[in-house]
Design a protein around this motif. Sequence first.
Motif, PDB file in Angstrom:
ATOM      1  N   ASP A  87       1.067  -1.447   0.089  1.00 33.00           N
ATOM      2  CA  ASP A  87      -0.287  -0.006   0.561  1.00 33.00           C
ATOM      3  C   ASP A  87       0.660   1.260  -0.077  1.00 33.00           C
ATOM      4  OD1 ASP A  87      -2.404  -1.510   0.276  1.00 33.00           O
ATOM      5  OD2 ASP A  87      -2.401  -1.659   2.172  1.00 33.00           O
ATOM      6  N   SER A  88       2.009   1.008  -0.389  1.00 37.43           N
ATOM      7  CA  SER A  88       2.644   1.958  -0.323  1.00 37.43           C
ATOM      8  C   SER A  88       1.974   3.158  -1.670  1.00 37.43           C
ATOM      9  CB  SER A  88       4.006   2.225  -1.042  1.00 37.43           C
ATOM     10  OG  SER A  88       4.151   1.708  -1.990  1.00 37.43           O
ATOM     11  N   LEU A  89       2.020   4.837  -1.239  1.00 37.36           N
ATOM     12  CA  LEU A  89       2.018   5.639  -2.380  1.00 37.36           C
ATOM     13  C   LEU A  89       2.393   5.226  -3.728  1.00 37.36           C
ATOM     14  CD1 LEU A  89       2.102   8.757  -0.244  1.00 37.36           C
ATOM     15  CD2 LEU A  89      -0.296   7.390  -0.847  1.00 37.36           C
ATOM     16  N   LYS A  90       3.700   4.897  -3.742  1.00 41.68           N
ATOM     17  CA  LYS A  90       4.041   4.545  -5.365  1.00 41.68           C
ATOM     18  C   LYS A  90       3.194   3.360  -5.444  1.00 41.68           C
ATOM     19  CE  LYS A  90       8.200   2.929  -2.859  1.00 41.68           C
ATOM     20  NZ  LYS A  90       9.687   3.306  -2.946  1.00 41.68           N
ATOM     21  N   ALA A  91       2.829   2.191  -5.363  1.00 39.29           N
ATOM     22  CA  ALA A  91       1.655   1.423  -5.743  1.00 39.29           C
ATOM     23  C   ALA A  91       0.835   1.493  -5.964  1.00 39.29           C
ATOM     24  CB  ALA A  91       2.748   0.133  -4.971  1.00 39.29           C
ATOM     25  N   LEU A  92      -0.188   2.628  -5.435  1.00 39.72           N
ATOM     26  CA  LEU A  92      -1.284   3.108  -5.305  1.00 39.72           C
ATOM     27  C   LEU A  92      -1.540   3.845  -6.825  1.00 39.72           C
ATOM     28  CD1 LEU A  92      -2.248   3.799  -1.739  1.00 39.72           C
ATOM     29  CD2 LEU A  92      -2.786   1.654  -3.085  1.00 39.72           C
ATOM     30  N   ASP A  93      -0.068   5.225  -7.021  1.00 38.93           N
ATOM     31  CA  ASP A  93      -0.067   5.330  -8.277  1.00 38.93           C
ATOM     32  C   ASP A  93       0.441   4.396  -9.248  1.00 38.93           C
ATOM     33  OD1 ASP A  93      -0.090   7.853  -7.091  1.00 38.93           O
ATOM     34  OD2 ASP A  93       2.008   8.446  -6.792  1.00 38.93           O
ATOM     35  N   LEU A  94       0.909   3.207  -9.277  1.00 31.94           N
ATOM     36  CA  LEU A  94       1.356   2.702 -10.361  1.00 31.94           C
ATOM     37  C   LEU A  94      -0.511   1.836 -10.812  1.00 31.94           C
ATOM     38  CD1 LEU A  94       4.446   1.267 -10.067  1.00 31.94           C
ATOM     39  CD2 LEU A  94       3.395   3.141 -11.796  1.00 31.94           C
ATOM     40  N   ARG A  95      -0.633   1.046  -9.732  1.00 35.18           N
ATOM     41  CA  ARG A  95      -1.866   0.542  -9.501  1.00 35.18           C
ATOM     42  C   ARG A  95      -3.197   1.649 -10.482  1.00 35.18           C
ATOM     43  NH1 ARG A  95      -3.572  -2.611  -4.585  1.00 35.18           N
ATOM     44  NH2 ARG A  95      -2.612  -4.350  -4.390  1.00 35.18           N
ATOM     45  N   ARG A  96      -3.262   2.836 -10.065  1.00 35.84           N
ATOM     46  CA  ARG A  96      -4.315   3.411 -10.947  1.00 35.84           C
ATOM     47  C   ARG A  96      -3.819   4.119 -12.654  1.00 35.84           C
ATOM     48  NH1 ARG A  96      -4.095   6.464  -7.087  1.00 35.84           N
ATOM     49  NH2 ARG A  96      -2.649   7.750  -7.910  1.00 35.84           N
ATOM     50  N   ASP A  97      -2.077   3.926 -12.636  1.00 34.73           N
ATOM     51  CA  ASP A  97      -2.291   4.381 -13.958  1.00 34.73           C
ATOM     52  C   ASP A  97      -0.579   4.469 -14.063  1.00 34.73           C
ATOM     53  OD1 ASP A  97      -0.316   6.273 -16.099  1.00 34.73           O
ATOM     54  OD2 ASP A  97      -1.792   7.612 -15.733  1.00 34.73           O
ATOM     55  N   PRO A  98      -0.426   3.304 -14.917  1.00 36.25           N
ATOM     56  CA  PRO A  98       0.941   2.295 -14.903  1.00 36.25           C
ATOM     57  C   PRO A  98       1.963   2.968 -15.556  1.00 36.25           C
ATOM     58  CG  PRO A  98      -0.558   1.408 -16.650  1.00 36.25           C
ATOM     59  CD  PRO A  98      -1.293   2.978 -15.733  1.00 36.25           C
ATOM     60  N   ARG A  99       2.138   4.344 -15.668  1.00 34.73           N
ATOM     61  CA  ARG A  99       3.422   4.998 -16.425  1.00 34.73           C
ATOM     62  C   ARG A  99       4.375   5.096 -15.348  1.00 34.73           C
ATOM     63  NH1 ARG A  99       0.156  10.141 -18.875  1.00 34.73           N
ATOM     64  NH2 ARG A  99      -1.264   9.551 -18.019  1.00 34.73           N
ATOM     65  N   PHE A 100       5.552   5.487 -15.811  1.00 34.40           N
ATOM     66  CA  PHE A 100       6.504   5.660 -14.538  1.00 34.40           C
ATOM     67  C   PHE A 100       7.727   6.191 -15.501  1.00 34.40           C
ATOM     68  CE2 PHE A 100       7.956   1.665 -16.459  1.00 34.40           C
ATOM     69  CZ  PHE A 100       9.021   1.713 -16.413  1.00 34.40           C
ATOM     70  N   ALA A 101       8.751   6.568 -14.490  1.00 30.46           N
ATOM     71  CA  ALA A 101      10.456   7.108 -15.431  1.00 30.46           C
ATOM     72  C   ALA A 101      10.628   6.636 -14.123  1.00 30.46           C
ATOM     73  CB  ALA A 101      10.184   8.023 -15.549  1.00 30.46           C
ATOM     74  N   LEU A 102      12.370   5.694 -14.357  1.00 30.01           N
ATOM     75  CA  LEU A 102      13.322   5.566 -13.239  1.00 30.01           C
ATOM     76  C   LEU A 102      14.585   6.318 -13.922  1.00 30.01           C
ATOM     77  CD1 LEU A 102      13.791   3.428 -11.341  1.00 30.01           C
ATOM     78  CD2 LEU A 102      13.529   1.956 -12.924  1.00 30.01           C
ATOM     79  N   GLN A 103      15.086   6.897 -13.006  1.00 31.02           N
ATOM     80  CA  GLN A 103      16.296   7.279 -12.923  1.00 31.02           C
ATOM     81  C   GLN A 103      17.516   6.243 -11.989  1.00 31.02           C
ATOM     82  OE1 GLN A 103      16.363  11.461 -13.037  1.00 31.02           O
ATOM     83  NE2 GLN A 103      19.142  10.886 -13.436  1.00 31.02           N
ATOM     84  N   ALA A 104      18.107   6.231 -12.474  1.00 24.79           N
ATOM     85  CA  ALA A 104      19.784   5.243 -11.713  1.00 24.79           C
ATOM     86  C   ALA A 104      20.191   6.554 -10.852  1.00 24.79           C
ATOM     87  CB  ALA A 104      21.097   5.288 -13.052  1.00 24.79           C
ATOM     88  N   ASN A 105      20.407   5.855 -10.099  1.00 22.32           N
ATOM     89  CA  ASN A 105      21.431   6.640  -8.849  1.00 22.32           C
ATOM     90  C   ASN A 105      22.454   7.507  -9.353  1.00 22.32           C
ATOM     91  OD1 ASN A 105      22.549   7.634  -6.181  1.00 22.32           O
ATOM     92  ND2 ASN A 105      21.730   5.943  -5.372  1.00 22.32           N
ATOM     93  N   PRO A 106      22.815   8.677  -9.309  1.00 23.49           N
ATOM     94  CA  PRO A 106      24.326   9.339 -10.017  1.00 23.49           C
ATOM     95  C   PRO A 106      25.343   9.034  -9.253  1.00 23.49           C
ATOM     96  CG  PRO A 106      22.188  10.793  -9.033  1.00 23.49           C
ATOM     97  CD  PRO A 106      21.613   9.671  -9.161  1.00 23.49           C
TER      98      PRO A 106
END
Length: 155
Positions: free
Chosen positions: A59-78
């Motif tokens: 139930d993390s907010l990011k998981a709930l976000d992805l359940r609602r709208d699957p679009r994401f962006a992911l950036q590698a740790n610089p």
Amino acid sequence: MNWAAFSSAEPDLARTAEERFGAFTHHVLATLRKDGSPRTTGLEVRFLGGELWLGMMPDSLKALDLRRDPRFALQANPGEGQSLGGGDVRIAGRAFEVEEPRTKAAYVEEVKPPEPFHLFRTELTEVVRTCVEDEKYLVLQIWKPGQPSRTIKRT
């Protein structure tokens, strides 16, 4: 397109991306809130069995976000300091929750995450690497499904 298909189409860029994500444990995930505004949070990622996996606390907010709208962006740790050793790598796509027991059990066997957890399989829409070449050029490598990767050099 999953990670295996991307790796087959662009093995050098895929290897570089895996090395960048493998250099550190935590990376930055962007999702979309209910109102459409962006949310960024830390995240661990795994490249296993030809897939890029995103695992999250229940139930993390990011998981709930992805359940609602699957679009994401992911950036590698610089990393620390001024150097982006290996360049900056970003991945965009869609993430779909996996609840199939055997798939989750195989992930648990390999990764040993705290349980319970959400598990998302990704479909890639873009992979971008940005780096500096010869201390002179800003170089962008851009890949999108169905297109050959292209390289842009700027001075």
